[in-house]
Design a protein around this motif. Structure first.
Motif, PDB file in Angstrom:
ATOM      1  N   THR A 229     -16.917 -69.115  -1.637  1.00  0.00           N
ATOM      2  CA  THR A 229     -17.696 -67.798  -0.610  1.00  0.00           C
ATOM      3  C   THR A 229     -17.266 -66.637  -1.944  1.00  0.00           C
ATOM      4  N   THR A 230     -16.852 -66.292  -3.159  1.00  0.00           N
ATOM      5  CA  THR A 230     -17.069 -65.129  -3.685  1.00  0.00           C
ATOM      6  C   THR A 230     -15.460 -65.437  -4.882  1.00  0.00           C
ATOM      7  N   MET A 231     -15.934 -65.139  -6.642  1.00  0.00           N
ATOM      8  CA  MET A 231     -14.069 -65.024  -7.478  1.00  0.00           C
ATOM      9  C   MET A 231     -14.877 -63.860  -7.811  1.00  0.00           C
ATOM     10  N   PRO A 232     -13.473 -62.499  -7.880  1.00  0.00           N
ATOM     11  CA  PRO A 232     -13.342 -62.076  -8.802  1.00  0.00           C
ATOM     12  C   PRO A 232     -13.893 -62.680 -10.528  1.00  0.00           C
ATOM     13  N   PHE A 233     -14.564 -61.594 -10.450  1.00  0.00           N
ATOM     14  CA  PHE A 233     -15.417 -61.294 -11.629  1.00  0.00           C
ATOM     15  C   PHE A 233     -16.604 -62.657 -11.965  1.00  0.00           C
ATOM     16  N   GLY A 234     -16.524 -62.809 -10.663  1.00  0.00           N
ATOM     17  CA  GLY A 234     -17.449 -63.942 -10.201  1.00  0.00           C
ATOM     18  C   GLY A 234     -19.014 -63.333 -10.770  1.00  0.00           C
ATOM     19  N   MET A 235     -20.260 -64.290  -9.833  1.00  0.00           N
ATOM     20  CA  MET A 235     -21.186 -64.201 -10.342  1.00  0.00           C
ATOM     21  C   MET A 235     -22.304 -63.126  -8.694  1.00  0.00           C
ATOM     22  N   THR A 236     -23.033 -62.380  -9.154  1.00  0.00           N
ATOM     23  CA  THR A 236     -23.664 -62.397  -8.371  1.00  0.00           C
ATOM     24  C   THR A 236     -24.446 -62.896  -6.897  1.00  0.00           C
ATOM     25  N   ALA A 237     -25.168 -62.214  -6.500  1.00  0.00           N
ATOM     26  CA  ALA A 237     -25.190 -64.009  -5.161  1.00  0.00           C
ATOM     27  C   ALA A 237     -26.221 -63.529  -5.435  1.00  0.00           C
ATOM     28  N   MET A 238     -27.347 -63.723  -5.891  1.00  0.00           N
ATOM     29  CA  MET A 238     -28.697 -64.506  -6.369  1.00  0.00           C
ATOM     30  C   MET A 238     -28.103 -65.693  -7.778  1.00  0.00           C
ATOM     31  N   GLU A 239     -27.459 -64.923  -8.624  1.00  0.00           N
ATOM     32  CA  GLU A 239     -26.282 -65.761  -9.381  1.00  0.00           C
ATOM     33  C   GLU A 239     -26.074 -66.661  -8.930  1.00  0.00           C
ATOM     34  N   GLN A 240     -24.802 -67.260  -7.827  1.00  0.00           N
ATOM     35  CA  GLN A 240     -24.353 -67.792  -7.099  1.00  0.00           C
ATOM     36  C   GLN A 240     -25.581 -68.696  -6.130  1.00  0.00           C
TER      37      GLN A 240
ATOM     38  N   ILE B  82     -38.296 -70.221  -3.438  1.00  0.00           N
ATOM     39  CA  ILE B  82     -38.693 -69.720  -4.685  1.00  0.00           C
ATOM     40  C   ILE B  82     -38.301 -69.013  -5.404  1.00  0.00           C
ATOM     41  N   TYR B  83     -37.208 -67.539  -5.084  1.00  0.00           N
ATOM     42  CA  TYR B  83     -36.206 -67.100  -5.427  1.00  0.00           C
ATOM     43  C   TYR B  83     -35.337 -67.688  -6.375  1.00  0.00           C
ATOM     44  N   VAL B  84     -34.846 -68.557  -5.724  1.00  0.00           N
ATOM     45  CA  VAL B  84     -33.918 -68.719  -5.680  1.00  0.00           C
ATOM     46  C   VAL B  84     -33.722 -70.235  -7.432  1.00  0.00           C
ATOM     47  N   GLU B  85     -35.175 -70.736  -7.189  1.00  0.00           N
ATOM     48  CA  GLU B  85     -35.164 -71.550  -7.716  1.00  0.00           C
ATOM     49  C   GLU B  85     -35.835 -70.468  -8.841  1.00  0.00           C
ATOM     50  N   ALA B  86     -36.715 -68.653  -9.111  1.00  0.00           N
ATOM     51  CA  ALA B  86     -37.241 -68.548 -10.090  1.00  0.00           C
ATOM     52  C   ALA B  86     -36.032 -67.979 -11.109  1.00  0.00           C
ATOM     53  N   THR B  87     -34.226 -67.900 -10.062  1.00  0.00           N
ATOM     54  CA  THR B  87     -33.519 -67.138 -11.061  1.00  0.00           C
ATOM     55  C   THR B  87     -33.007 -68.171 -12.121  1.00  0.00           C
ATOM     56  N   ALA B  88     -32.675 -69.650 -11.332  1.00  0.00           N
ATOM     57  CA  ALA B  88     -31.810 -69.958 -11.894  1.00  0.00           C
ATOM     58  C   ALA B  88     -33.282 -70.752 -13.050  1.00  0.00           C
ATOM     59  N   MET B  89     -34.232 -70.919 -12.993  1.00  0.00           N
ATOM     60  CA  MET B  89     -35.512 -71.150 -14.336  1.00  0.00           C
ATOM     61  C   MET B  89     -35.089 -70.526 -15.565  1.00  0.00           C
TER      62      MET B  89
END
Lengths: 355, 355
Positions: free
Chosen positions: A107-118, B270-277
């Motif tokens: 779901t999400t973790m403390p000090f974890g990734m933002t939405a797009m990172e995740q 595409i937005y997710v892939e751009a973030t990963a790239m």
């Protein structure tokens, strides 16, 4: 000749009618969601998902959504879908930490990734495969179910200036984040949503966290506890769709594709709607209650929370190789994703914020 | 009796066969994209979109994607779809600023919204309706086409320490951002992508901006110009799908729904892939070229750019009531959305970044 022709017509007509029947067969799925009827953002998002699937399939896929008011098991969706009582569900993975500890990572973790990172981790960093390792032994397939963004750190009556201020602080904060706070001497409690306002008003609790402006406005906590802290414990709460694997595999391929696409798009739609709701509700809060004071926890407090968090994660990793694999995967991806976030979104916001 | 029965069979068989024909009819659409064959992220995203639509429709929707190598008009997609030479397109709205000035507002704007702020504006803040006002008179429907995130400020040979350093700076920076820079005495130029590396290497230009780590890595600019500036001019470049309105309206409702869902999901993918790239490529750049120096423009420079930007926008607004309406809608939404972004994503990144 006439007979032969008649036989041919009959054959064609039979084959056509079978064909039409197969193509026209209606598949009815039952979905149980964790949310009450008319719950903003999540119930409405799931309703739109069902409409989208029905439209795309020209009525061949009909999904009946039962809210928690109906099935009475808001935190029991995992079992309802595993057992086949429901074909599908919409819930949050970390609700099932008591049953399957490794569900808590998705779901999400403390000090974890933002939405797009995740999202990038889930799709391109091994997250999807790791989530399958946790859910497939239970005969469940999962899909992203919509992100509500950064969860705010919560509403506090008084400012938190040091770790000492956390000692004996009675705060509504469930799950793993509650365990982290407990390590610093706070008393995490869980209280049903309907009783939260009164608990805060009558000093039964000193503080609480709920979601963010999107869903906090209607709860009214800002009228009692004016300090609104920025987030640390749930930087990107992603809900999930669940589907019974056998049910999914029993669908024709085009309907599998329609279902999957509708779930994945609904996840994005919920994230967009959450952003819009938070935008509008935060404006309303500021206009109606100019006394709201936004704070971030002091560095000392955040360092202590992070250390407690890392110690707890190390314990989980030691107990279970799959937990270890998930934690290491998340931390490695988060590190490089954050390096990029800091030069992109953060760099932009930081350098242009006071112009 | 026999005759009546036969007639009945014939009637049924005729109606069934019509039915099957209607259900089974294959709709073939031709799509022209701005990108060359095998262009990462965008060509591959559009190819996946076509597959998704075909799968969901069980083969009834077949979309043939022609890259710029085929149709030779990478910046002419607007006309190709308007004229009906192609049914659909994938491009960026601001490429058509020279033809229809108001198209420039729907990709990204200097000092404008981040990707999620812009999505919220588009869906819930009036953006979609305003974009329709610009495109519908040309018989075109548009849909989001995928965000490449914050565009970096570009690669510079030397540090920019003051507005004076911009005087006579020859920089590849096309479009509206180029106009902004020109107001501060710089010389914006446009150069075909294939010639950019050499132009920078041979000092034909002093600096350039391209996209961000996702697409910059393969261009190799970091080997020549070590200063990598954070973004200001394209905080969230959103591509677009175009479809000829008559073609769209000629499709059965279920296929309209499938097409729309596939376009909208592709935008998110595409937005997710751009973030990963970008995540992976930024890590590679840092490992291979530890001399890259990330900078933000000094406040003085950003203030001057913002002022030039605001003056230019005021001119646009004065010339055209629809431009005025769009600018005011964007600015009002951006203001409240940014207030929320600062307490949510920014607050989280800011308070946890040095732990």
């Amino acid at each position: 000749m006439t007979k032969g022709w008649l036989a041919a017509v009959l054959m064609i007509s039979t084959s056509l009618s079978l064909n039409v029947q197969a193509e026209g067969k209606v598949y009815r799925l039952k979905l149980a969601e964790s949310w009450p009827t008319n719950f903003p953002l999540l119930d409405s998002g799931v309703q739109r998902f069902a409409e989208m699937a029905e439209q795309m399939s020209d009525g061949r896929l009909k999904i009946k959504v039962d809210s928690a008011n109906k099935h009475k098991a808001p935190l029991g969706i995992f079992d309802l879908v595993k057992s086949g009582q429901y074909d599908m569900g919409h819930s949050a993975s970390y609700y099932y930490k008591g049953k399957v500890p490794n569900t808590m990572f998705f779901t999400t973790m403390p000090f974890g990734m933002t939405a797009m990172e995740q999202h990038a981790w889930y799709r391109y960093g091994g997250g999807k495969e790791l989530m399958a390792k946790v859910y497939q032994p239970h005969g469940l397939l999962t899909f992203p179910g919509g992100n509500t963004g950064v969860q705010m750190g919560g509403w506090f009556r008084h400012e938190i200036n040091s770790v000492t201020d956390l000692h004996n602080l009675k705060m509504r904060i469930p799950g793993f984040a509650g365990e982290v706070l407990a390590k610093l001497g706070a008393t995490p409690v869980n209280i049903p949503p309907a009783e939260l306002y009164t608990a805060l008003e009558r000093n039964t609790i000193d503080a609480l966290e709920w979601v963010g402006p999107s869903l906090d406005l209607r709860m009214g906590f800002h009228k009692i506890a004016p300090y609104y802290y920025t987030g640390w414990h749930e930087p990107s709460s992603e809900n999930m769709f669940l589907i019974n694997k056998k049910v999914f595999e029993g669908l024709p391929e085009d309907l599998q594709s329609i279902l999957q696409t509708a779930m994945r798009l609904t996840a994005f739609d919920i994230y967009v709607e959450a952003t819009a709701m938070s935008t509008n509700n935060w404006e309303t809060m500021l206009q109606e209650y100019p006394d709201i004071k936004v704070r971030s926890f002091p560095k000392e407090v955040l360092i202590a929370l992070k250390q407690a968090n890392d110690e707890l994660l190390a314990e989980y990793a030691e107990q279970d190789p799959l937990a270890k694999e998930i934690i290491e995967s998340q931390q490695a991806f988060a590190k490089k994703a954050r390096a990029y976030t800091l030069i992109s979104d953060y760099g932009y916001l930081q350098s242009t914020k006071d112009l």
